[in-house]
Scaffold this motif. Structure first.
Motif: not given
Ligand code: CTP
Ligand code: MG
Length: 226
Positions: A19-36
C-alpha cells in the motif's frame, strides 16, 4: 578504491502490495531504504550517493535521510517510468569520473567485502557485476513445454551492485536511449558496447525484496547477523 553509487529507489513496490513504496517497509524498525543506504554511508570508500526517487515519496524520504543521519546523498533526482529511466536520470547528474556503482535500494544485504571486490574488478577491467551460481537445474520452456536443459555450470543469477567506469556506463545508457533498448540490468546495456564484463561471486543473502514472502527471508537473514 573510491567509488560513487547510484541507488534507484523510484519504483512503487507493486508486487509487495504494502500500500506504499516497499522501501518504506520496516525490518527491525528501520525502513528498507535506510538499511540499504547505511551500507554505503558506513563504507569509507563510498564518496557519494545519487538517489532516484518517486516524486510522491520526496517528503517522506527526505525526512528519513535526516532522521537516520544519511549524509552522503549528494543528489536526489526524480525517477522515470522504468528502472532504466530512473538510473539514466541519476547518471546524467553524476560529477567526476572513476568507478560508478548501481545498486537497487531493494537489496539491503549487500556486504562491504563484496562491494570492494566488485569495485576492484571494475577499476581494473572497466566493468564488473556481482552474482551467484545457479543452484537449480535450468530449462528453457515455451508455452508450458520444455525445449531444452541449459548447462548449469555456465549459468549465474545476477544481482546488484554492478560497477562500471563512469564513461563506459554513460556511453551504454546513451546508446540504449538512442536505440530504444530496454534492458533488465545495467550490464545488458554495457554488453551492447562489446566491452568485457567480469563476474564477481557474491552470496545468496543479497536478495531483492520483491514480494511479501521475501520479508520472511529478510527477517531470517537479519537474524543471522544480529
Ligand atoms: N526502480 C526505480 N524506478 C522505477 C522502477 C524501479 O528506481 N521506475 C527501483 C526500485 O525502487 C527498486 C529497484 O529499482 O529499488 C528494483 O526494482 P523492483 O524490485 O522491480 O522494485 P519496484 O519497481 O518498486 O517493484 P514492483 O516492480 O513490484 O512495482
Ligand atoms: Mg519494478
Amino acid at each position: 578504491m573510491p567509488y560513487q553509487v547510484i541507488i534507484p529507489a523510484a519504483g512503487q513496490g507493486k508486487r509487495m502490495g504494502a500500500g506504499k513504496n516497499k522501501l518504506l517497509v520496516e525490518l527491525n524498525d528501520i525502513p528498507l531504504l535506510i538499511h540499504t543506504l547505511r551500507v554505503f554511508e558506513q563504507d569509507e570508500e563510498c564518496t557519494g550517493i545519487i538517489l532516484a526517487i518517486h516524486p510522491q515519496d520526496m517528503y517522506e524520504f527526505e525526512a528519513l535521510l535526516k532522521k537516520h543521519k544519511i549524509m552522503k546523498v549528494e543528489n536526489i533526482v526524480f525517477g522515470g517510468k522504468e528502472r532504466q529511466h530512473s538510473i539514466y536520470n541519476a547518471l546524467k547528474t553524476v560529477v567526476g569520473g572513476g568507478v560508478i556503482l548501481v545498486h537497487d535500494a531493494a537489496r539491503p544485504f549487500i556486504k562491504k567485502e563484496h562491494i570492494h571486490r566488485l569495485v576492484d574488478a571494475a577499476t581494473k577491467s572497466g566493468a564488473a557485476i556481482i552474482g551467484v551460481p545457479a543452484k537449480d537445474t535450468m530449462k528453457k520452456v515455451l508455452d508450458g513445454k520444455v525445449l531444452e536443459t541449459i548447462e548449469r555450470s555456465s549459468l549465474w543469477a545476477v544481482q546488484t551492485p554492478q560497477a562500471f567506469r563512469m564513461s563506459t556506463l554513460l556511453k551504454a545508457y546513451e546508446l540504449a536511449e538512442r536505440e530504444n533498448f530496454l534492458g533488465t540490468d545495467d550490464a545488458s546495456l554495457v554488453e551492447r558496447l562489446s566491452i568485457p564484463i567480469m563476474m564477481v561471486e557474491g552470496d545468496y543473502d543479497n536478495i531483492k525484496l520483491t514480494t511479501q514472502e521475501d520479508l520472511f527471508f529478510a527477517e531470517a537473514i537479519l537474524k543471522k547477523y544480529t
